[in-house]
Design a protein around this motif. Structure first.
Motif, PDB file in Angstrom:
ATOM      1  N   GLY A  58       5.724  22.840  10.481  1.00 52.96           N
ATOM      2  CA  GLY A  58       6.239  21.711   9.785  1.00 52.96           C
ATOM      3  C   GLY A  58       5.912  21.718   8.293  1.00 52.96           C
ATOM      4  O   GLY A  58       4.709  22.210   7.928  1.00 52.96           O
ATOM      5  N   SER A  59       6.844  21.373   7.552  1.00 54.57           N
ATOM      6  CA  SER A  59       6.546  21.227   6.096  1.00 54.57           C
ATOM      7  C   SER A  59       5.597  19.935   5.919  1.00 54.57           C
ATOM      8  O   SER A  59       4.820  20.092   4.787  1.00 54.57           O
ATOM      9  CB  SER A  59       7.747  21.220   5.254  1.00 54.57           C
ATOM     10  OG  SER A  59       8.673  20.085   5.560  1.00 54.57           O
ATOM     11  N   ASN A  60       5.499  19.071   6.845  1.00 49.93           N
ATOM     12  CA  ASN A  60       4.285  18.029   6.607  1.00 49.93           C
ATOM     13  C   ASN A  60       2.823  18.971   6.763  1.00 49.93           C
ATOM     14  O   ASN A  60       2.043  18.369   5.696  1.00 49.93           O
ATOM     15  CB  ASN A  60       4.236  17.227   7.941  1.00 49.93           C
ATOM     16  CG  ASN A  60       5.396  16.025   7.353  1.00 49.93           C
ATOM     17  OD1 ASN A  60       5.236  15.114   6.559  1.00 49.93           O
ATOM     18  ND2 ASN A  60       6.664  16.209   8.038  1.00 49.93           N
ATOM     19  N   TYR A  80       9.258   9.706   0.153  1.00 48.95           N
ATOM     20  CA  TYR A  80       8.887  10.138   1.577  1.00 48.95           C
ATOM     21  C   TYR A  80       7.643   9.384   2.108  1.00 48.95           C
ATOM     22  O   TYR A  80       6.653   9.441   1.297  1.00 48.95           O
ATOM     23  CB  TYR A  80       8.732  11.411   1.767  1.00 48.95           C
ATOM     24  CG  TYR A  80       8.736  11.995   3.079  1.00 48.95           C
ATOM     25  CD1 TYR A  80       9.506  11.514   4.152  1.00 48.95           C
ATOM     26  CD2 TYR A  80       7.697  13.163   3.482  1.00 48.95           C
ATOM     27  CE1 TYR A  80       9.489  12.018   5.445  1.00 48.95           C
ATOM     28  CE2 TYR A  80       7.779  13.635   4.613  1.00 48.95           C
ATOM     29  CZ  TYR A  80       8.442  13.217   5.890  1.00 48.95           C
ATOM     30  OH  TYR A  80       8.403  13.650   7.042  1.00 48.95           O
ATOM     31  N   PRO A  90      10.508  14.775  -3.316  1.00 45.27           N
ATOM     32  CA  PRO A  90      11.442  14.997  -2.421  1.00 45.27           C
ATOM     33  C   PRO A  90      13.144  15.148  -3.087  1.00 45.27           C
ATOM     34  O   PRO A  90      13.435  14.462  -3.563  1.00 45.27           O
ATOM     35  CB  PRO A  90      11.558  14.026  -1.374  1.00 45.27           C
ATOM     36  CG  PRO A  90      10.562  12.960  -1.884  1.00 45.27           C
ATOM     37  CD  PRO A  90      10.153  13.201  -3.071  1.00 45.27           C
ATOM     38  N   ASN A 134      14.162  11.681   0.564  1.00 47.26           N
ATOM     39  CA  ASN A 134      14.182  10.716   1.722  1.00 47.26           C
ATOM     40  C   ASN A 134      13.426   9.572   1.309  1.00 47.26           C
ATOM     41  O   ASN A 134      12.445   9.582   0.752  1.00 47.26           O
ATOM     42  CB  ASN A 134      13.584  11.654   2.964  1.00 47.26           C
ATOM     43  CG  ASN A 134      13.493  10.886   3.913  1.00 47.26           C
ATOM     44  OD1 ASN A 134      14.185   9.816   4.138  1.00 47.26           O
ATOM     45  ND2 ASN A 134      13.032  11.432   5.076  1.00 47.26           N
ATOM     46  N   ASP A 164      10.087  19.042  -2.530  1.00 48.02           N
ATOM     47  CA  ASP A 164      10.419  18.931  -1.290  1.00 48.02           C
ATOM     48  C   ASP A 164      11.962  18.976  -0.911  1.00 48.02           C
ATOM     49  O   ASP A 164      12.589  18.053  -0.851  1.00 48.02           O
ATOM     50  CB  ASP A 164       9.640  17.554  -0.393  1.00 48.02           C
ATOM     51  CG  ASP A 164       9.624  17.754   1.076  1.00 48.02           C
ATOM     52  OD1 ASP A 164      10.462  18.478   1.601  1.00 48.02           O
ATOM     53  OD2 ASP A 164       9.095  16.731   1.555  1.00 48.02           O
ATOM     54  N   ALA A 212      13.537  19.889   1.964  1.00 52.63           N
ATOM     55  CA  ALA A 212      13.546  19.554   3.333  1.00 52.63           C
ATOM     56  C   ALA A 212      14.913  19.692   3.892  1.00 52.63           C
ATOM     57  O   ALA A 212      15.498  20.094   4.994  1.00 52.63           O
ATOM     58  CB  ALA A 212      12.887  18.440   4.140  1.00 52.63           C
ATOM     59  N   TYR A 213      15.824  18.963   2.797  1.00 52.61           N
ATOM     60  CA  TYR A 213      17.284  18.797   3.003  1.00 52.61           C
ATOM     61  C   TYR A 213      18.088  19.783   2.419  1.00 52.61           C
ATOM     62  O   TYR A 213      19.189  19.527   2.053  1.00 52.61           O
ATOM     63  CB  TYR A 213      17.740  17.348   3.060  1.00 52.61           C
ATOM     64  CG  TYR A 213      16.840  16.500   3.872  1.00 52.61           C
ATOM     65  CD1 TYR A 213      17.227  16.274   5.240  1.00 52.61           C
ATOM     66  CD2 TYR A 213      15.812  15.952   3.563  1.00 52.61           C
ATOM     67  CE1 TYR A 213      16.566  15.690   6.233  1.00 52.61           C
ATOM     68  CE2 TYR A 213      14.968  14.891   4.265  1.00 52.61           C
ATOM     69  CZ  TYR A 213      15.634  14.827   5.697  1.00 52.61           C
ATOM     70  OH  TYR A 213      14.635  14.009   6.304  1.00 52.61           O
ATOM     71  N   THR A 244      11.952  23.547   5.424  1.00 58.02           N
ATOM     72  CA  THR A 244      11.680  23.415   6.962  1.00 58.02           C
ATOM     73  C   THR A 244      12.765  23.845   7.736  1.00 58.02           C
ATOM     74  O   THR A 244      13.914  23.975   7.169  1.00 58.02           O
ATOM     75  CB  THR A 244      11.486  21.770   7.036  1.00 58.02           C
ATOM     76  OG1 THR A 244      10.995  21.952   8.535  1.00 58.02           O
ATOM     77  CG2 THR A 244      12.614  20.953   6.748  1.00 58.02           C
ATOM     78  N   SER A 270      13.130  22.465  10.278  1.00 59.40           N
ATOM     79  CA  SER A 270      13.418  20.917  11.327  1.00 59.40           C
ATOM     80  C   SER A 270      14.609  20.488  11.160  1.00 59.40           C
ATOM     81  O   SER A 270      15.268  19.798  12.117  1.00 59.40           O
ATOM     82  CB  SER A 270      12.474  20.030  10.925  1.00 59.40           C
ATOM     83  OG  SER A 270      11.187  20.615  11.281  1.00 59.40           O
ATOM     84  N   LYS A 271      15.433  20.681   9.972  1.00 59.13           N
ATOM     85  CA  LYS A 271      16.711  20.130   9.780  1.00 59.13           C
ATOM     86  C   LYS A 271      17.940  20.882   9.770  1.00 59.13           C
ATOM     87  O   LYS A 271      18.657  20.704  10.915  1.00 59.13           O
ATOM     88  CB  LYS A 271      16.575  19.279   8.264  1.00 59.13           C
ATOM     89  CG  LYS A 271      15.407  18.310   8.160  1.00 59.13           C
ATOM     90  CD  LYS A 271      15.484  17.041   8.956  1.00 59.13           C
ATOM     91  CE  LYS A 271      13.908  16.466   9.049  1.00 59.13           C
ATOM     92  NZ  LYS A 271      13.348  15.969   7.923  1.00 59.13           N
ATOM     93  N   ARG A 313       8.495  23.272  15.017  1.00 63.29           N
ATOM     94  CA  ARG A 313       7.536  22.917  13.878  1.00 63.29           C
ATOM     95  C   ARG A 313       7.293  24.171  13.123  1.00 63.29           C
ATOM     96  O   ARG A 313       6.132  24.867  13.216  1.00 63.29           O
ATOM     97  CB  ARG A 313       6.043  22.429  14.676  1.00 63.29           C
ATOM     98  CG  ARG A 313       6.132  21.262  15.703  1.00 63.29           C
ATOM     99  CD  ARG A 313       6.935  20.176  15.164  1.00 63.29           C
ATOM    100  NE  ARG A 313       6.402  19.647  13.935  1.00 63.29           N
ATOM    101  CZ  ARG A 313       7.047  19.301  12.743  1.00 63.29           C
ATOM    102  NH1 ARG A 313       8.417  19.492  12.616  1.00 63.29           N
ATOM    103  NH2 ARG A 313       6.409  18.731  11.948  1.00 63.29           N
TER     104      ARG A 313
HETATM  105  C1  LIG Z   1      12.079  15.720   7.721  1.00 58.42           C
HETATM  106  C2  LIG Z   1      11.348  15.874   6.391  1.00 58.42           C
HETATM  107  C3  LIG Z   1      10.342  16.880   6.266  1.00 58.42           C
HETATM  108  C4  LIG Z   1      10.163  17.892   7.495  1.00 58.42           C
HETATM  109  O1  LIG Z   1       9.041  17.575   8.139  1.00 58.42           O
HETATM  110  P1  LIG Z   1       8.771  18.829   9.177  1.00 58.42           P
HETATM  111  O2  LIG Z   1       7.245  18.688   9.182  1.00 58.42           O
HETATM  112  O3  LIG Z   1       9.023  20.029   8.632  1.00 58.42           O
HETATM  113  O4  LIG Z   1       9.227  18.640  10.490  1.00 58.42           O
HETATM  114  C5  LIG Z   1       9.798  16.989   4.985  1.00 58.42           C
HETATM  115  N1  LIG Z   1       9.964  16.363   4.017  1.00 58.42           N
HETATM  116  C6  LIG Z   1      10.691  15.329   4.167  1.00 58.42           C
HETATM  117  C7  LIG Z   1      11.309  14.419   2.890  1.00 58.42           C
HETATM  118  C8  LIG Z   1      11.377  15.117   5.384  1.00 58.42           C
HETATM  119  O5  LIG Z   1      12.573  13.971   5.232  1.00 58.42           O
END
Ligand SMILES: *Cc1c(COP(=O)(O)O)cnc(C)c1O
Length: 376
Positions: free
Chosen positions: A91-93, A117, A162, A166, A193, A195-196, A222, A224-225, A233
């Protein structure tokens, strides 16, 4: 003596996370910006067979340097990004945490601009990095002179931006990234970041374009989205190869399992299909934004797969009213605002129906400044 002997600053804290409610309570889940479209049976079969192949070698540790995956991710990103410029984690987290482990730490500062975020301050805390948060403007954009002045005052080693942001959904213009990269200089890194990123509207550029110009720029992404792969992950970054090498010092050995690598590689082979719903989601987002404004509400200009809307004198009452009608949104962002993730057309219909009912009952607040897009 309290037990367990937790670090002082962690005592009494709750683990962070959005409420995960069951489908019985909340059949319409629009709260964590997931992609509502699961992978097709064909892609599921491909992923399963890749996992089966990886399983036959699970007695061995995985490729620690993620060579095949970094190559595939570089190919996906384009923009001339080379495999040695790519790094990946769970995950990017986790990517973000690794960045703070490598570039933050005691005596160093991470800087972001609110609303931002909500996980960043936790990673700063966990890596004993000082956390400073500046402010965005009323339209959620950045005043570049004020941002530069804050960088010069704070001298951050990590700036976290971000974009699309977010919880607001707003994207930063390239000029903002350039100003911050130049202000930070070689004394820090600027993390954009994305992510989107894949949900950006036409004409909104990616910070990937700026990588050749700023060696202190890091762009995170990521699966994830947009890729509809939150359960796998897999997050990653593109940056100067020296940044990737620095992260390799702090990462755990074999942090990315052979199963995860296999899943991600299989998914990347089917990128066009997995990303196939992105256009639909963008259209649904634009329609949602327009509909919310049509109800006399404010809605932030979104380049993401969610919309921040409001403002409400008692946003919790609106959140609860929606939940009572089976629709789970997110109570986040500045006071008075709520965030709704973009779901399927049926889910968005359920959201509109529920909100219409709730709006008939609750008080709204007119924002001081109408939210409009201020950036090119
Ligand atoms: C959803 C999101 C992520 C992604 O997190 P993952 O760990 O890759 O699932 C990263 N940064 C932001 C701002 C997000 O909203």
């Amino acid at each position: 003596m309290d037990f367990p002997p937790l670090r002082e600053e962690l005592r009494g804290l709750e683990p962070y996370g959005a409420p995960q409610l069951s489908l019985d309570v909340a059949p319409v889940q629009l709260n964590v910006n997931e992609n509502p479209y699961p992978p097709s049976p064909a892609v599921v079969a491909e992923i399963a067979s890749a996992v089966a192949q990886a399983a036959s070698g699970l007695n061995r540790y995985p490729d620690r340097e993620l060579v095949a995956l970094r190559e595939a991710l570089a190919g996906y990103l384009g923009h001339g990004v080379r495999p040695e410029q790519v790094w990946a984690a769970n995950g990017s987290n986790e990517v973000m945490l690794q960045l703070l482990q490598a570039f933050g730490g005691p005596g160093r500062t991470a800087l972001s601009f609110a609303p931002t975020y909500s996980m960043y301050p936790e990673y700063a805390r966990d890596t004993v990095t000082d956390w400073v948060v500046g402010a965005r403007e009323d339209d959620f954009g950045l005043d570049l002179d004020r941002a530069r002045a804050l960088v010069e005052e704070v001298r951050p080693s990590v700036v976290l931006l971000p974009s699309p942001n977010n919880p607001t959904g707003t994207a930063l213009p390239p000029a903002a990234v350039t100003v911050l990269c130049e202000a930070v200089g070689d004394g820090g890194i600027v993390v954009v970041d994305e992510a989107y990123g894949e949900f950006r509207r036409a004409g909104t550029p990616s910070a990937l374009e700026l990588l050749p110009r700023h060696r202190n720029l890091v762009v995170t992404r990521t699966m994830s989205k947009a890729f509809a792969l939150a359960g796998a992950r897999l997050g990653y970054l593109a940056a100067d190869p020296a940044v990737c090498d620095a992260i390799r010092v702090v990462r755990l050995p074999y942090h990315l399992s052979a199963v995860t690598q296999a899943v991600a590689l299989a998914a990347l082979r089917h990128a066009p299909e997995l990303l196939g719903q992105v256009d639909r989601l963008r259209e649904e987002r634009d329609a949602c934004e327009a509909w919310l404004r049509g109800q006399g509400l404010s809605a932030a200009e979104s380049d993401a797969n969610f919309v921040l809307f409001g403002t409400f004198a008692d946003r919790h009452a609106v959140w609860q009213g929606l939940l009572d009608r089976g629709v789970l949104v997110r109570e986040t962002g500045p006071e008075g605002w709520l965030r709704v993730s973009i779901g399927t057309p049926d889910e968005m219909m359920a959201f509109r129906t529920a909100l219409t009912e709730v709006l008939a009952r609750v008080a709204r607040v007119t924002p001081v400044t109408p939210v409009t897009r201020s950036q090119g």
